[in-house]
Design a protein around this motif. Structure first.
Motif, PDB file in Angstrom:
ATOM      1  N   THR A  59     -60.925  36.689 -83.011  1.00  0.00           N
ATOM      2  CA  THR A  59     -62.225  37.333 -83.192  1.00  0.00           C
ATOM      3  C   THR A  59     -62.130  38.468 -84.204  1.00  0.00           C
ATOM      4  OG1 THR A  59     -62.928  36.789 -80.935  1.00  0.00           O
ATOM      5  CG2 THR A  59     -64.049  38.623 -82.016  1.00  0.00           C
ATOM      6  N   GLU A  77     -70.683  31.581 -88.797  1.00  0.00           N
ATOM      7  CA  GLU A  77     -71.289  31.228 -87.518  1.00  0.00           C
ATOM      8  C   GLU A  77     -71.392  29.711 -87.350  1.00  0.00           C
ATOM      9  OE1 GLU A  77     -75.539  31.661 -85.236  1.00  0.00           O
ATOM     10  OE2 GLU A  77     -75.365  31.861 -87.395  1.00  0.00           O
ATOM     11  N   ILE A 131     -67.957  28.290 -86.467  1.00  0.00           N
ATOM     12  CA  ILE A 131     -67.632  28.574 -85.063  1.00  0.00           C
ATOM     13  C   ILE A 131     -68.394  27.624 -84.147  1.00  0.00           C
ATOM     14  CG2 ILE A 131     -67.809  30.288 -83.213  1.00  0.00           C
ATOM     15  CD1 ILE A 131     -67.458  32.466 -85.341  1.00  0.00           C
ATOM     16  N   GLN A 181     -75.265  30.921 -78.670  1.00  0.00           N
ATOM     17  CA  GLN A 181     -74.879  31.529 -79.942  1.00  0.00           C
ATOM     18  C   GLN A 181     -76.053  31.554 -80.917  1.00  0.00           C
ATOM     19  OE1 GLN A 181     -71.430  29.681 -81.698  1.00  0.00           O
ATOM     20  NE2 GLN A 181     -71.650  30.799 -83.623  1.00  0.00           N
ATOM     21  N   SER A 199     -61.748  29.962 -86.177  1.00  0.00           N
ATOM     22  CA  SER A 199     -62.810  29.512 -85.275  1.00  0.00           C
ATOM     23  C   SER A 199     -62.320  28.424 -84.332  1.00  0.00           C
ATOM     24  CB  SER A 199     -64.007  28.988 -86.084  1.00  0.00           C
ATOM     25  OG  SER A 199     -64.548  29.999 -86.890  1.00  0.00           O
ATOM     26  N   SER A 219     -62.544  28.930 -80.340  1.00  0.00           N
ATOM     27  CA  SER A 219     -63.287  28.034 -79.445  1.00  0.00           C
ATOM     28  C   SER A 219     -62.379  27.418 -78.389  1.00  0.00           C
ATOM     29  CB  SER A 219     -63.972  26.927 -80.257  1.00  0.00           C
ATOM     30  OG  SER A 219     -63.003  26.106 -80.898  1.00  0.00           O
ATOM     31  N   LEU A 262     -69.677  35.882 -79.832  1.00  0.00           N
ATOM     32  CA  LEU A 262     -69.569  34.922 -80.930  1.00  0.00           C
ATOM     33  C   LEU A 262     -70.666  35.129 -81.964  1.00  0.00           C
ATOM     34  CD1 LEU A 262     -68.573  31.562 -79.183  1.00  0.00           C
ATOM     35  CD2 LEU A 262     -67.115  33.357 -80.114  1.00  0.00           C
ATOM     36  N   GLY A 284     -69.859  35.985 -85.768  1.00  0.00           N
ATOM     37  CA  GLY A 284     -70.283  35.031 -86.771  1.00  0.00           C
ATOM     38  C   GLY A 284     -71.235  35.598 -87.801  1.00  0.00           C
TER      39      GLY A 284
END
Length: 382
Positions: free
Chosen positions: A32, A70, A73, A89, A228, A232, A254, A258
């Motif tokens: 992250t 984003e 991800i 998200q 990513s 995940s 997230l 992102g």
């Protein structure tokens, strides 16, 4: 400089994942943090490209490459079968960009200034698109609820799910088409009307060679994809360890990671006095997530065999989406921004974040669809 220091988390996260096989929590945290400076480098590279194309197109480039992190991800989370987290998200990106990102930009840009002025026409166009977002994302939930009412054909859960998926595909195609036409409208046929003030101003710093900017974009995107994938993979184990729902991690953590590039870019330009560009980035990113990224994820979900619909079953998510349109429209309709309006946007974001934080882990799965839940809450009052 501190952004460059954070780049050190890239090798750290890779070592923890592939060499030491560390607990998922440590992989999640380091991956992250590693995405944050990578998103900032994407912002720098797009700014360099934008310097050759003007502020209007530059704002679009900032939004597009900012949302790329984003999107990557979300794709890996979707491959893992966590469509609930992906939809969370999406909601988190919408409220994060429009409330947190715009709030920070207005607050930081207004410090030392009585107010900042921007084009009311441009803001009005963005606000109109926000209300399309509300309609597009609330409609599938209302349709799902309608199909549960007596007298309608979808008697079984499987039949209703099938209808939800078909409607979502149709909505996704319409939204992508509208987004494409919006680009034609603002960048081609009515470009002069939506050109930002200071469009012809030169770039304030040294320009990179074009090959360098493109290399940073490609390399940064590849590294974000790698980070990513690790993030995940560690998502569910991390949520269990922290006692948080994957829903909360998706809608807050997230989404913020992102979209970190947009937050930085918006605040940076607002501080330079380019509040119009900052609003374009913050609200434009919100619109792109809803009208392009989310529909694209629906289409991609079918291609990878993990179908995802656009039914947001949590009442909180729907309330948050409506709150974004109402709050942003109220703040930007007069063409002026003050630091206190930035505080108001941040306050709405914090209130929503607190609500999502206290959602019981696991409660968001299999819950009553949002419209039905609202009806049940109101029934005792009737």
């Amino acid at each position: 400089m501190w952004m460059n220091v954070l780049l050190g988390f890239i090798p750290i996260s890779l070592l923890l994942e592939y060499v030491f096989h560390s607990p998922p929590l440590w992989v999640f945290v380091t991956a992250t943090i590693a995405i944050i400076p990578l998103a900032d480098w994407l912002r720098k590279a797009t700014e360099q490209v934008a310097a050759r194309a003007g502020q209007t197109i530059g704002g679009l480039l900032n939004v597009t490459f900012g949302n790329l992190a984003e999107l990557i991800i979300a794709i890996f989370v979707l491959i893992g079968g966590n469509s609930t987290v992906v939809k969370a998200q999406i909601t988190g990106s919408i409220i994060g960009n429009a409330l947190l990102g715009l709030g920070l930009a207005i607050l930081i840009g207004s410090l030392g200034r009585s107010d900042q002025r921007f084009s009311r026409q441009n803001a009005g166009q963005l606000n109109s698109m926000l209300f399309l977002v509300v309609i597009a994302l609330v409609l599938p939930a209302l349709f799902d609820y309608t199909e549960q009412l007596p007298g309608f054909a979808a008697a079984s859960s499987a039949a209703r799910t099938n209808l939800d998926e078909h409607l979502s595909l149709g909505v996704a195609i319409v939204l992508i088409l509208v987004y494409a036409l919006n680009l034609v409208y603002t960048l081609v046929t009515h470009r002069d009307a939506f050109a930002l003030e200071g469009e012809d101003e030169g770039h304030s710093g040294p320009l990179w060679p074009l090959w360098k900017a493109m290399a940073v974009l490609v390399g940064g995107t590849a590294l974000i994809a790698l980070e990513s994938e690790m993030l995940s993979g560690a998502l569910e184990a991390t949520s269990t360890t922290l006692g948080l729902s994957p829903f909360f991690l998706g809608i807050i953590v997230l989404a913020v990671v992102g979209n970190f590039a947009e937050y930085i870019a918006g605040s940076y330009f607002a501080r330079q006095g380019k509040i119009g560009l900052a609003i374009n980035i913050a609200v434009g990113a919100t619109i792109q997530v809803a009208l392009f990224t989310a529909p694209l994820l629906v289409i991609l979900s079918y291609l990878i065999g993990k179908p995802m619909n656009l039914v947001f079953s949590s009442p909180l998510e729907l309330v948050a989406i409506v709150a974004v349109a109402l709050t942003v429209t109220t703040v930007t309709k007069d063409g002026e921004a003050t630091w206190f309006e930035g505080v108001l946007l941040l306050a709405v974001y914090l209130l929503l974040a607190l609500s999502f934080y206290f959602v019981t882990p696991g409660a968001e799965e299999g819950q009553t669809p949002a419209p039905a839940a609202v009806v049940q809450m109101l029934r005792p009052l009737s």
